[in-house]
Design a protein around this motif. Structure first.
Motif, PDB file in Angstrom:
ATOM      1  N   GLY A  52       0.758  -1.238   0.000  1.00 44.01           N
ATOM      2  CA  GLY A  52       0.000   0.000   0.000  1.00 44.01           C
ATOM      3  C   GLY A  52       0.789   1.288   0.000  1.00 44.01           C
ATOM      4  O   GLY A  52       1.989   1.313   0.231  1.00 44.01           O
ATOM      5  N   GLY A  89      -3.189   1.439  -0.711  1.00 44.52           N
ATOM      6  CA  GLY A  89      -3.105   2.102   0.587  1.00 44.52           C
ATOM      7  C   GLY A  89      -4.073   3.267   0.658  1.00 44.52           C
ATOM      8  O   GLY A  89      -4.768   3.582  -0.317  1.00 44.52           O
ATOM      9  N   ASN A  90      -4.124   3.946   1.798  1.00 46.14           N
ATOM     10  CA  ASN A  90      -5.071   5.049   1.947  1.00 46.14           C
ATOM     11  C   ASN A  90      -4.702   6.268   1.093  1.00 46.14           C
ATOM     12  O   ASN A  90      -5.552   7.098   0.785  1.00 46.14           O
ATOM     13  CB  ASN A  90      -5.194   5.468   3.416  1.00 46.14           C
ATOM     14  CG  ASN A  90      -3.913   6.037   3.974  1.00 46.14           C
ATOM     15  OD1 ASN A  90      -2.907   5.347   4.072  1.00 46.14           O
ATOM     16  ND2 ASN A  90      -3.923   7.306   4.349  1.00 46.14           N
ATOM     17  N   PHE A 155      -6.412  -1.469   1.372  1.00 41.00           N
ATOM     18  CA  PHE A 155      -6.851  -0.573   2.442  1.00 41.00           C
ATOM     19  C   PHE A 155      -8.351  -0.704   2.646  1.00 41.00           C
ATOM     20  O   PHE A 155      -9.127  -0.713   1.681  1.00 41.00           O
ATOM     21  CB  PHE A 155      -6.488   0.863   2.078  1.00 41.00           C
ATOM     22  CG  PHE A 155      -7.034   1.892   3.030  1.00 41.00           C
ATOM     23  CD1 PHE A 155      -6.570   1.961   4.328  1.00 41.00           C
ATOM     24  CD2 PHE A 155      -8.009   2.787   2.612  1.00 41.00           C
ATOM     25  CE1 PHE A 155      -7.070   2.916   5.210  1.00 41.00           C
ATOM     26  CE2 PHE A 155      -8.504   3.746   3.474  1.00 41.00           C
ATOM     27  CZ  PHE A 155      -8.034   3.805   4.786  1.00 41.00           C
ATOM     28  N   HIS A 210      -3.026  -2.638   5.404  1.00 40.12           N
ATOM     29  CA  HIS A 210      -2.611  -1.238   5.456  1.00 40.12           C
ATOM     30  C   HIS A 210      -3.436  -0.563   6.538  1.00 40.12           C
ATOM     31  O   HIS A 210      -4.534  -0.060   6.291  1.00 40.12           O
ATOM     32  CB  HIS A 210      -2.830  -0.574   4.090  1.00 40.12           C
ATOM     33  CG  HIS A 210      -2.034   0.672   3.900  1.00 40.12           C
ATOM     34  ND1 HIS A 210      -0.734   0.674   3.435  1.00 40.12           N
ATOM     35  CD2 HIS A 210      -2.332   1.977   4.134  1.00 40.12           C
ATOM     36  CE1 HIS A 210      -0.285   1.915   3.364  1.00 40.12           C
ATOM     37  NE2 HIS A 210      -1.237   2.725   3.800  1.00 40.12           N
ATOM     38  N   HIS A 251       1.716   1.392   6.187  1.00 42.76           N
ATOM     39  CA  HIS A 251       1.020   2.542   6.788  1.00 42.76           C
ATOM     40  C   HIS A 251       1.959   3.323   7.694  1.00 42.76           C
ATOM     41  O   HIS A 251       2.078   4.527   7.564  1.00 42.76           O
ATOM     42  CB  HIS A 251      -0.197   2.111   7.585  1.00 42.76           C
ATOM     43  CG  HIS A 251      -1.388   3.009   7.371  1.00 42.76           C
ATOM     44  ND1 HIS A 251      -1.375   4.100   6.549  1.00 42.76           N
ATOM     45  CD2 HIS A 251      -2.637   2.960   7.884  1.00 42.76           C
ATOM     46  CE1 HIS A 251      -2.577   4.666   6.559  1.00 42.76           C
ATOM     47  NE2 HIS A 251      -3.352   3.997   7.362  1.00 42.76           N
TER      48      HIS A 251
END
Length: 464
Positions: A52, A89-90, A155, A210, A251
């Motif tokens: 991520g 990922g975010n 995520f 993540h 993260h």
């Protein structure tokens, strides 16, 4: 190579396209690519996991997308037997991550998961559940033997998790985020155990994720994220991953084991994302999943991790090197010791520099903060673009007994130094003990400056 069941290269948080105070970082990313290729060549992993935050924004530049595509293609050309799994990922756009395969010359032995795959119920199209089969990636040897199973979890946003059918109780009420995430991970294990393809397979089960795991250590720029629950989501407990042999997390940019076990781990970012991370030992992790023998935590396999720390292509200079503010002697001595590049370095190779200076009149060699600031402005102007790239410059006055009260005096960039408005505002604050210049005075001064500049242009035009 050790006699491992499987060797993993665990990495995350590349943040491709990231700029530092608008400065280009392409040299750093090219160096990272060289280091990554060198690591793969020397360590010969079976599996590469990118957990991520592949990109820095949901709308990355074309250059960032091309960099990812060319990097993956080069890895595949050099190491066609390497399995690669990439998750969202975010910071990423799930759809953008899903489309990465369009850049790949060959998608064999590659799995990319951006969106959480779901399946809708025919009897109730408004309710969906996880499509577990599309999260499972089987790692097989050249002769087709199953070597490991990877749960390629992207995520998980709060909205997505709590709206899944698996997270609704029989009375229709919703569960909390952590319980919902646990249901998804345990649902993947149940799918594997009940699948005709994988049932009874005695191989490592590896999860990706993540998240902010509650017991993780935050440092530097990540300290504020503890209260924000990184990425806007809640934290989860390490027990969410019960039943997995290794969990490759992304993260948190500081590499670390979670819960005192090597089984759940953040690899950290491969290069510092900002000054809060300049003390990190950035790189990637090589993870060996070994036959059980001396496991100290009762796991099915032993886990051995070796971190590969990468030399930085660009240095980070923080004045002071520690956190906090630097006194006059430290600031001036450090600046005086800096060497101007004699042309052997391009602007994009110069170190990043961040300066946090403090003025204490009781111990100062200057009669006022303005005199000190003028000296700093001059020195920074001489060095910026020649010895370093200035990212932050902040000067504060220390006031009161014990130094507990501070008043910010200035500046974030060299643009401020050359701005007549900013300089006039500083002088006004000095005279009026910290009060800001009134808006009408700022407007009047702006008009005068604009009229003067227009007059200068007219004169230059006439002389031409």
């Amino acid at each position: 190579m050790k006699d491992s069941v499987i060797r993993i290269l665990h990495t995350s948080d590349w943040h491709l396209g990231k700029r530092l105070h608008e400065f280009d970082r392409s040299i750093e990313y090219r160096k990272f690519k060289e280091n990554l290729l060198r690591t793969i060549e020397s360590e010969q992993p079976h599996l590469l996991l990118l957990a991520g935050d592949v990109f820095d924004t949901i709308n990355p530049s074309l250059e960032a997308e091309k960099f990812l595509g060319t990097t993956l293609n080069e890895i595949r050309r050099r190491h066609p037997g390497l399995h690669i799994v990439i998750t969202c990922g975010n910071h990423d756009s799930a759809r953008k991550i899903d489309s990465v395969s369009a850049y790949m010359e060959c998608c064999d032995r590659l799995m990319i998961v951006g969106e959480l795959p779901v399946v809708y119920y025919e009897e109730n199209p408004s309710v969906c559940d996880v499509d577990y089969e599309k999260l499972i990636y089987p790692v097989r040897t050249d002769d087709g033997k199953l070597q490991a199973l990877v749960v390629a979890m992207p995520f998980l946003s709060t909205t997505r998790v709590l709206n899944l059918g698996v997270n609704r109780s029989h009375d229709g009420s919703e569960t909390d985020y952590e319980s919902g995430v646990r249901n998804i991970y345990q649902g993947c294990l149940d799918f594997i155990r009940n699948s005709e393809e994988y049932k009874g397979a005695d191989v490592p089960i590896i999860a990706m994720g993540h998240f902010f795991v509650k017991s993780s250590t935050l440092s530097g720029s990540e300290e504020d994220k503890a209260t924000d629950m990184i990425g806007g989501e809640q934290g989860i407990g390490v027990s969410v991953f019960d039943g997995y042999d290794y969990v490759a997390l992304g993260h948190i940019h500081l590499r670390q084991n979670i819960g005192g076990s090597r089984r759940v781990r953040y690899s950290g970012s491969p290069l510092p994302i900002n000054f809060g991370e300049c003390e990190y030992r950035n790189g990637v992790d090589i993870v060996d999943v070994l036959p059980a023998g001396s496991s100290d935590d009762g796991g099915r396999y032993d886990i051995e991790v070796v971190s590969r720390v990468y030399e930085r292509a660009v240095d980070f200079i923080r004045i002071p090197a520690r956190r906090g503010m630097a006194g006059e002697e430290e600031v001036l001595q450090t600046l005086n010791n800096m060497q101007i590049s004699a042309g052997e370095k391009s602007i994009n190779e110069l170190p990043f520099c961040s300066i946090f200076a403090e003025y204490n009149q009781e111990n100062s060699g200057f009669d006022c903060i303005r005199s000190y600031r003028e000296i700093l402005d001059k020195k920074i102007g001489e060095l910026s673009g020649k010895a370093f790239r200035l990212c932050d410059f902040k000067l504060i006055r220390k006031e009161g007994d014990g130094g507990t009260v501070f008043r910010q005096q200035d500046v974030q960039s060299l643009d401020d130094i050359s701005s007549p408005i900013v300089l006039a505002s500083r002088m006004y604050e000095e005279v009026h003990k910290g009060k800001e210049m009134p808006e009408e005075l700022v407007k009047l001064l702006s008009e005068i400056i604009e009229e003067a500049e227009n007059g200068k242009d007219d004169c230059s035009g006439k002389s031409a």
